[in-house]
Design an enzyme around this catalytic site. Structure first.
Site, PDB file in Angstrom:
ATOM      1  N   PRO A   2       0.844  -1.209   0.000  1.00 46.93           N
ATOM      2  CA  PRO A   2       0.000   0.000   0.000  1.00 46.93           C
ATOM      3  C   PRO A   2       0.870   1.246   0.000  1.00 46.93           C
ATOM      4  O   PRO A   2       1.695   1.430   0.874  1.00 46.93           O
ATOM      5  CB  PRO A   2      -0.791  -0.118   1.312  1.00 46.93           C
ATOM      6  CG  PRO A   2      -0.637  -1.544   1.729  1.00 46.93           C
ATOM      7  CD  PRO A   2       0.688  -1.988   1.201  1.00 46.93           C
ATOM      8  N   GLU A   3       0.718   2.062  -1.015  1.00 44.98           N
ATOM      9  CA  GLU A   3       1.477   3.300  -1.099  1.00 44.98           C
ATOM     10  C   GLU A   3       0.633   4.416  -0.530  1.00 44.98           C
ATOM     11  O   GLU A   3      -0.502   4.207  -0.122  1.00 44.98           O
ATOM     12  CB  GLU A   3       1.820   3.589  -2.566  1.00 44.98           C
ATOM     13  CG  GLU A   3       2.560   2.469  -3.250  1.00 44.98           C
ATOM     14  CD  GLU A   3       4.053   2.702  -3.298  1.00 44.98           C
ATOM     15  OE1 GLU A   3       4.504   3.764  -2.831  1.00 44.98           O
ATOM     16  OE2 GLU A   3       4.769   1.837  -3.806  1.00 44.98           O
ATOM     17  N   LYS A  53       2.517   7.213   4.988  1.00 43.86           N
ATOM     18  CA  LYS A  53       2.059   5.831   4.854  1.00 43.86           C
ATOM     19  C   LYS A  53       1.241   5.386   6.054  1.00 43.86           C
ATOM     20  O   LYS A  53       1.009   4.202   6.235  1.00 43.86           O
ATOM     21  CB  LYS A  53       3.268   4.915   4.696  1.00 43.86           C
ATOM     22  CG  LYS A  53       4.006   5.169   3.408  1.00 43.86           C
ATOM     23  CD  LYS A  53       5.140   4.206   3.281  1.00 43.86           C
ATOM     24  CE  LYS A  53       5.932   4.552   2.037  1.00 43.86           C
ATOM     25  NZ  LYS A  53       7.089   3.661   1.923  1.00 43.86           N
ATOM     26  N   CYS A 217      14.559   1.364 -22.197  1.00 41.30           N
ATOM     27  CA  CYS A 217      13.962   2.611 -21.718  1.00 41.30           C
ATOM     28  C   CYS A 217      13.144   3.245 -22.842  1.00 41.30           C
ATOM     29  O   CYS A 217      13.603   3.318 -23.987  1.00 41.30           O
ATOM     30  CB  CYS A 217      15.080   3.556 -21.287  1.00 41.30           C
ATOM     31  SG  CYS A 217      14.567   5.248 -20.970  1.00 41.30           S
ATOM     32  N   CYS A 220      15.210   6.517 -24.097  1.00 37.15           N
ATOM     33  CA  CYS A 220      16.508   6.476 -24.779  1.00 37.15           C
ATOM     34  C   CYS A 220      16.906   5.090 -25.278  1.00 37.15           C
ATOM     35  O   CYS A 220      17.910   4.949 -25.960  1.00 37.15           O
ATOM     36  CB  CYS A 220      17.601   7.049 -23.864  1.00 37.15           C
ATOM     37  SG  CYS A 220      18.101   5.923 -22.554  1.00 37.15           S
ATOM     38  N   CYS A 239      17.251   3.872 -15.473  1.00 38.08           N
ATOM     39  CA  CYS A 239      17.860   3.784 -16.794  1.00 38.08           C
ATOM     40  C   CYS A 239      19.218   4.438 -16.721  1.00 38.08           C
ATOM     41  O   CYS A 239      19.320   5.637 -16.497  1.00 38.08           O
ATOM     42  CB  CYS A 239      16.982   4.498 -17.825  1.00 38.08           C
ATOM     43  SG  CYS A 239      17.855   4.681 -19.396  1.00 38.08           S
ATOM     44  N   CYS A 242      19.715   7.630 -19.426  1.00 35.31           N
ATOM     45  CA  CYS A 242      19.200   9.001 -19.323  1.00 35.31           C
ATOM     46  C   CYS A 242      19.021   9.497 -17.893  1.00 35.31           C
ATOM     47  O   CYS A 242      18.645  10.637 -17.672  1.00 35.31           O
ATOM     48  CB  CYS A 242      17.912   9.149 -20.133  1.00 35.31           C
ATOM     49  SG  CYS A 242      16.576   8.073 -19.600  1.00 35.31           S
TER      50      CYS A 242
HETATM   51 ZN   LIG Z   1      16.700   6.127 -20.687  1.00 35.91          ZN
END
Ligand SMILES: [Zn+2]
Length: 244
Positions: A2-3, A53, A217, A220, A239, A242
């Site tokens: 749960p976020e 939270k 990604c 990129c 990633c 980038c």
């Molecule tokens: Zn990327």
């Protein structure tokens, strides 16, 4: 997991109970150690709010019940007296509805509100300046991806939104906070707030890096990586092409 947005939904779900004098029971033996029923039964429920939270239920008399759901906990709302399947940790029963808390795992009664949490990322107007100041006040060698999960800096950002916000801002989770500008921190926090708000309001979110290790990604084409990060070793996704 749960976020923060799931907590806000739970808080909304329980609003019909606010203002009522409630009956409180703890059907599950695991919840009986805190003697919550004895201390809360018959009190008026003044508010239910998500703070980071945590779900905070404030009762008259200055009692604040903190519910942290961790992986499996949840809150449901049912008609008063509707059949129970299983044993919830807690039942908060009003005149027409009852809230039920399942699987704990954290129910803690305090006599004052939490003070040590940072500003809520899902507030109507999140206090980004204070969050940046909190991040700056901590260890400058700490990686940003670890630091923004610290609920004392900004409350409510979970692992998924951390990954997605850092990708959005083109910042690597491994970069030390001390090598990150205020503007970059703000862009990360704004991205987290915007994406979490969108999710809360029912918008669809397409993951960019979260749980996409090994895939290219979308910005990129570099292969997305993942690795455990921080003391809790929660998986970071990024990633390397980038996110600098
Ligand atoms: Zn990327």
């Amino acid at each position: 997991m749960p976020e923060g947005d799931a907590l806000h939904r739970a808080a909304r779900r329980l609003q019909p109970l606010v203002g009522e004098v409630v009956e409180v029971e703890t059907p599950n033996p695991r919840a009986q150690v805190g003697r919550l029923a004895e201390r809360l039964d018959g009190r008026r429920l003044l508010s239910v709010e998500a703070v980071g939270k945590n779900l905070l239920l404030t009762f008259e008399g200055g009692y604040v019940l903190r519910s942290h759901l961790r992986m499996n906990g949840r809150w449901t709302l049912a008609q008063r007296g509707a059949e129970l399947r299983g044993r919830p940790w807690l039942v908060v029963r009003g005149s027409r509805f009852e809230g039920r808390q399942w699987n704990g795992p954290v129910l803690e009664l305090r006599t004052r509100a939490l003070r040590r949490l940072g500003p809520d990322i899902l507030a109507a107007e999140p206090d980004f300046k204070q969050m940046v100041a909190n991040l700056r006040a901590a260890d400058r060698d700490r990686a940003i991806g670890d630091a923004i999960l610290d609920q004392r800096a900004a409350a409510g950002i979970g692992n998924k939104w951390k990954a997605e916000a850092l990708w959005e801002a083109e910042v690597s989770p491994w970069r030390p906070v001390g090598e990150t500008t205020d503007r970059e921190l703000e862009v990360v926090l704004e991205a987290a707030a915007r994406e979490m708000r969108g999710s809360l309001e029912g918008g669809r979110h397409v993951n960019r890096v979260y749980r996409l290790a090994g895939r290219p990604c979308s910005r990129c084409g570099t292969v997305i990586r993942s690795r455990g990060q921080g003391d809790a070793n929660r998986i970071a996704y990024w990633c390397p092409g980038c996110q600098k």
